[in-house]
Design an enzyme around this catalytic site. Structure first.
Site, PDB file in Angstrom:
ATOM      1  N   GLN A 148       0.829  -1.201   0.000  1.00  0.00           N
ATOM      2  CA  GLN A 148       0.000   0.000   0.000  1.00  0.00           C
ATOM      3  C   GLN A 148       0.867   1.255   0.000  1.00  0.00           C
ATOM      4  O   GLN A 148       2.053   1.221   0.262  1.00  0.00           O
ATOM      5  CB  GLN A 148      -0.909  -0.007   1.245  1.00  0.00           C
ATOM      6  CG  GLN A 148      -0.171  -0.235   2.549  1.00  0.00           C
ATOM      7  CD  GLN A 148      -1.067  -0.867   3.632  1.00  0.00           C
ATOM      8  OE1 GLN A 148      -2.286  -0.763   3.577  1.00  0.00           O
ATOM      9  NE2 GLN A 148      -0.463  -1.504   4.597  1.00  0.00           N
ATOM     10  N   GLU A 167       0.523   1.015  13.130  1.00  0.00           N
ATOM     11  CA  GLU A 167       0.654   2.423  13.487  1.00  0.00           C
ATOM     12  C   GLU A 167       1.397   2.613  14.806  1.00  0.00           C
ATOM     13  O   GLU A 167       2.033   3.635  15.042  1.00  0.00           O
ATOM     14  CB  GLU A 167      -0.757   3.017  13.575  1.00  0.00           C
ATOM     15  CG  GLU A 167      -0.795   4.475  13.959  1.00  0.00           C
ATOM     16  CD  GLU A 167      -2.228   4.965  14.133  1.00  0.00           C
ATOM     17  OE1 GLU A 167      -3.168   4.265  13.681  1.00  0.00           O
ATOM     18  OE2 GLU A 167      -2.413   6.027  14.738  1.00  0.00           O
ATOM     19  N   ASP A 217       2.127 -12.449   8.400  1.00  0.00           N
ATOM     20  CA  ASP A 217       0.692 -12.646   8.504  1.00  0.00           C
ATOM     21  C   ASP A 217       0.332 -12.968   9.952  1.00  0.00           C
ATOM     22  O   ASP A 217       0.961 -13.818  10.604  1.00  0.00           O
ATOM     23  CB  ASP A 217       0.277 -13.812   7.591  1.00  0.00           C
ATOM     24  CG  ASP A 217      -1.170 -14.198   7.788  1.00  0.00           C
ATOM     25  OD1 ASP A 217      -2.056 -13.351   7.553  1.00  0.00           O
ATOM     26  OD2 ASP A 217      -1.409 -15.350   8.227  1.00  0.00           O
ATOM     27  N   ALA A 218      -0.705 -12.264  10.449  1.00  0.00           N
ATOM     28  CA  ALA A 218      -1.045 -12.397  11.872  1.00  0.00           C
ATOM     29  C   ALA A 218      -1.509 -13.816  12.230  1.00  0.00           C
ATOM     30  O   ALA A 218      -1.180 -14.338  13.297  1.00  0.00           O
ATOM     31  CB  ALA A 218      -2.125 -11.374  12.230  1.00  0.00           C
ATOM     32  N   ASP A 221      -6.673  -5.203  15.381  1.00  0.00           N
ATOM     33  CA  ASP A 221      -6.576  -3.791  14.964  1.00  0.00           C
ATOM     34  C   ASP A 221      -6.295  -3.787  13.452  1.00  0.00           C
ATOM     35  O   ASP A 221      -5.231  -3.391  13.000  1.00  0.00           O
ATOM     36  CB  ASP A 221      -5.458  -3.113  15.752  1.00  0.00           C
ATOM     37  CG  ASP A 221      -5.397  -1.620  15.485  1.00  0.00           C
ATOM     38  OD1 ASP A 221      -6.368  -1.068  14.942  1.00  0.00           O
ATOM     39  OD2 ASP A 221      -4.367  -1.007  15.831  1.00  0.00           O
ATOM     40  N   ASP A 253       2.246  -7.279  12.282  1.00  0.00           N
ATOM     41  CA  ASP A 253       1.671  -6.500  11.179  1.00  0.00           C
ATOM     42  C   ASP A 253       2.426  -6.881   9.910  1.00  0.00           C
ATOM     43  O   ASP A 253       3.658  -6.920   9.889  1.00  0.00           O
ATOM     44  CB  ASP A 253       1.799  -5.002  11.457  1.00  0.00           C
ATOM     45  CG  ASP A 253       1.007  -4.178  10.460  1.00  0.00           C
ATOM     46  OD1 ASP A 253       0.011  -3.552  10.875  1.00  0.00           O
ATOM     47  OD2 ASP A 253       1.374  -4.155   9.263  1.00  0.00           O
TER      48      ASP A 253
END
Lengths: 323, 323, 323, 323
Positions: free
Chosen positions: D38, D93, D144-145, D162, D113
């Site tokens: 992203q 974040e 990957d979580a 989250d 994350d």
């Protein structure tokens, strides 16, 4: 915006390109309608006044439609020695017929627009064009223009293309093809007849979208093609026209002779056009002339070219490095 | 908008008039700066590429600045028989100097722009203009152009006005007045010298904002003034220039002679301009010619005329009733 | 936007703050009118459906006006033991009267809205409120609410403020002052009477614009004031109400008793409100509660407080450094 | 806009629905980056201050991220009797870890994350979260979580989701499924462990987009699920969370006990949350409660539900005819 000066802000947003849009302040939505083909709206917008939209795309506006229609109609009409019969492909707004009917020599105008709802809407709401719709010299037919032109008994002195741009797969594409010009338009012109068509954007950044292709297509059929262009504010670009002559010598009209014919043959005076103006419009710039010369694409029945907003025709000169 | 095609949409919005705005998609904010006079930004936007903004107003863009600067510089330079010295009022972007320096005859260019930050910014970030900033033939002074022109020892063959439009009370207004032209520019031109200035929007709807007034002001001072115009996409309008000649006969240049001089005197070739193109630009249309003829306003030291976005110069022809 | 999926995009743009605006797609401009006070429009917009605008500002929309009006009317009506007479300040839309008239106990509703054009417009075009406008229990007066309330013979069980926010110098400011509450509203309430007023934005970022001041003003006059809040999508914020009771004990209504009274006294059922919901709305968060406690400003006849879009009531917690 | 007050207007436009968009004034583009997943930007916008965008979608803003993260983290942490180990799915974040680490009882936080670029970007540029990224109690893994949670040795007291909303086919969808909750989350919770997840929009018009489905999915796996909601200005809607408890009795925390635990266990004080506030957030309104009750959809591995901007969950009450 200060609270005390607040007024409603209704904007009509139009995409000019994928990455450029503009918004006109809507003063009043005057009339709205819907046909089987499209939505039609008359809206009083921003700096353009009463503006006609088809499917939300600007067709013509109060502040500049008269320029567009003077340039579409009168150059061809005065280059012809004595136009009596005129065929209009499209033109449902009525303004093209209005300008044609100003010519005293005209005895018959056949206008073929596929959308009856648009014609009725414009007849009812465009005061300026009302008399044209009601003229005894006008025959209005709601059908496909090719079908009607092919079938119409007799030939014409001037044929006018007042259609949406030739989008691949779009409803008007077939009316811009070599096949149409060769097999329908040319045979339906009287000797010395002239064909004129609006030809989409003709700016130095946009002329290769359709303008140069329409020109190349006409050149493949007619002995002489005269391209010209003028900035149209409501289209946010320079706009182009291509005039195709069966008699190349007619294009040799002097500015003075154009002025004389306009004064002699047309009711009322021109707002925008005169011989000097037209000479300027025909002096295309170096970029556009080069694009016209280099254009290879001729519209054939099975191959079109999209307008994706604006393309880019011109490249910075060789001396121009990147900023 | 489909989730999978989503990309960030940052728009730069510019008012074109009170009731018309447009938005350019921001691809990248490249550089931003701030001087005591204005904000300066180089932003890669929408269809215009790398674009320079002063206080958020477009100054020039990658796709068309080369057209603007060819038209500002070369017509005057080739109408002059042998330009050796050139003075540029404003021009901090560097592109006007760049074009002037392409003329082999030029020995000295004095460029006076009040904003050092803008000059440094453009020197650093506009690759295309870098060589001009570093030319030994360029003298760059950051000060008021009038003060420096008055005080400069010696006279010039060509003086170029590359300034913001003359807004009443705006910083550049005084550089468009009769007083400035009469008492500063004219005395500083060598015999046969030429003054050329950008002159704001010159469309048939917008030409009376400042274009016709600048023309009238110059005509009150110079024996010959040549107006011309070309559509500039990034300004969303036709743009105008006025060339003021101390020797009216110089304006009688044929297209062929213009082509010859361009080829002979200038390094590299033109992208947009040639003699045929320039003839077209000088053929203003009937509306603009009428506005020029009827213009009464001369800019004096205490009277200006605002540009409120776009005015309206043209009225529909007398045959045109309301839609 | 692909050409073939193009549809007209008319946007209604509203400033939410100086630096935040939103745009609702206009599906249809249904009706437009203009009074001596304001423009009034009913427009079918974006996700909100038929929406009423006064001077281009959203008043209420199809998707959430029923929530707003349930919360304005019914909590006060059911906290009152037996409301027979109701006075509405403003309310020209008719929806407040509509909700009041659902209470079987109500014998008389006096609604005073200054703008007859708005009332007639809503009567004609808001089908949902038509019956209320035509109810024999409604007396509609077009005049200043204070003048009429002062002069009206007799007192009321419930008085409802359904007015625009108290902008300094705005038309409604005087109807939010201590003077109005002390000298007009309180004397006109029957024993056990309740006053309820809409109170502007009540989010944790916006509650100090007017919500906390209206609360403080009411607390300076009434023995008990109950503030509550709910997010209203069309206002793009949490919205607040303040209920002022002459008998503080009435505020002790249990959720179960509220449900019982709603079922017993009101025609039809509630869509949004019940006792459990109302308990939640009265549990204001820590930020808003702190702002209410600390508010010093009481609206007096000569001092107001503007809403400049959105203010900022909350600061990051002390543990929160800048990002 | 007056010429003399002109400043650059760069707007960040975000679609809130197909027919609703909003535009935040960009004050400064602070940092921009791009990962394989992203685009990431930190932009100072409109009324929201420094705001983090992923692919142009708001993630969190200076004015309200502290509210979001207090509500995501602390209710679950204080309902648990003594949380020592915490697993965060997503959270790049850093603000979720920041809030978790305020709990003195916490010995170990594992944050997984997938996007290392985002984590590094936030570590570098979000001053407020810097200490959390550098805490010795934090283990940050970019993967990957699900993979990491399954593989991680040992169990957790609190697991926090989250993540972006569960779009069908989107990258996070699999982390909202019954399968993930049943086979990964539940087995990885210690006895008395709690799972909490952000749950998308929860307004009365929007709660059925994903909020009610996440709730239904969790209810199909856990003995007790506690939904709550709060308006988040930067998301232009009410936002929802669902807390899933392995020990239903923990949800019976009184407001006073919540306040006591917050004061005792957490460094610094809360800005937004306290026991009274939380009681209010748990009192969902009648519409949302009805939607929760009626929700049939459980997210399974092969079936999701899109968020197309905003849906419409609530219908006007039966007494409400069309406007």
């Amino acid at each position: 915006m200060a609270q005390d000066t607040y007024t409603k802000r209704l904007w009509l947003e139009e995409d000019l390109a994928d990455d450029l849009k503009w918004s006109m302040l809507v003063k009043k939505v005057l009339y709205s309608g819907k046909s089987e083909y499209q939505e039609v709206d008359l809206i009083d917008v921003g700096p353009f006044g009463k503006t006609l939209f088809l499917d939300g795309k600007v067709q013509s506006s109060e502040v500049d439609e008269w320029v567009y229609h003077e340039l579409l109609v009168h150059p061809a009409m005065v280059m012809h020695p004595n136009p009596k019969t005129v065929f209009i492909c499209g033109g449902g707004e009525g303004a093209t017929a209005r300008e044609v009917l100003r010519h005293k020599s005209v005895e018959k105008v056949v206008m073929v627009d596929i959308d009856k709802v648009v014609c009725d809407f414009c007849h009812a709401h465009l005061e300026k064009n009302k008399a044209a719709f009601e003229s005894s010299r006008l025959e209005l037919i709601n059908d496909d223009a090719r079908t009607q032109l092919e079938a119409y008994p007799g030939k014409f002195d001037v044929i006018i293309g007042d259609l949406a741009d030739p989008l691949d797969g779009g409803p008007c594409y077939q009316l811009y093809t070599q096949d149409f010009y060769q097999n329908v338009v040319l045979p339906k012109l009287n000797p010395g007849g002239i064909f004129i068509t609006q030809s989409g954007p003709a700016g130095f950044l946009s002329c290769t979208e359709v303008f140069t292709c329409i020109n190349a297509t006409l050149r493949s059929v007619f002995p002489s093609v005269l391209p010209y262009a003028q900035h149209m504010p409501v289209f946010c670009d320079v706009w182009g026209w291509n005039m195709a002559l069966t008699d190349a010598s007619q294009a040799e009209l002097s500015a003075e002779e154009m002025d004389r014919r306009l004064a002699e043959r047309v009711q009322g005076s021109m707002g925008f056009l005169d011989g000097h103006t037209f000479k300027g419009l025909c002096h295309l710039n170096k970029v556009v002339r080069k694009c016209l010369e280099e254009e290879q694409q001729v519209y054939t029945a099975d191959c079109g070219r999209f307008i994706h907003g604006k393309g880019q025709a011109a490249k910075p000169a060789e001396n121009g490095s990147q900023q």
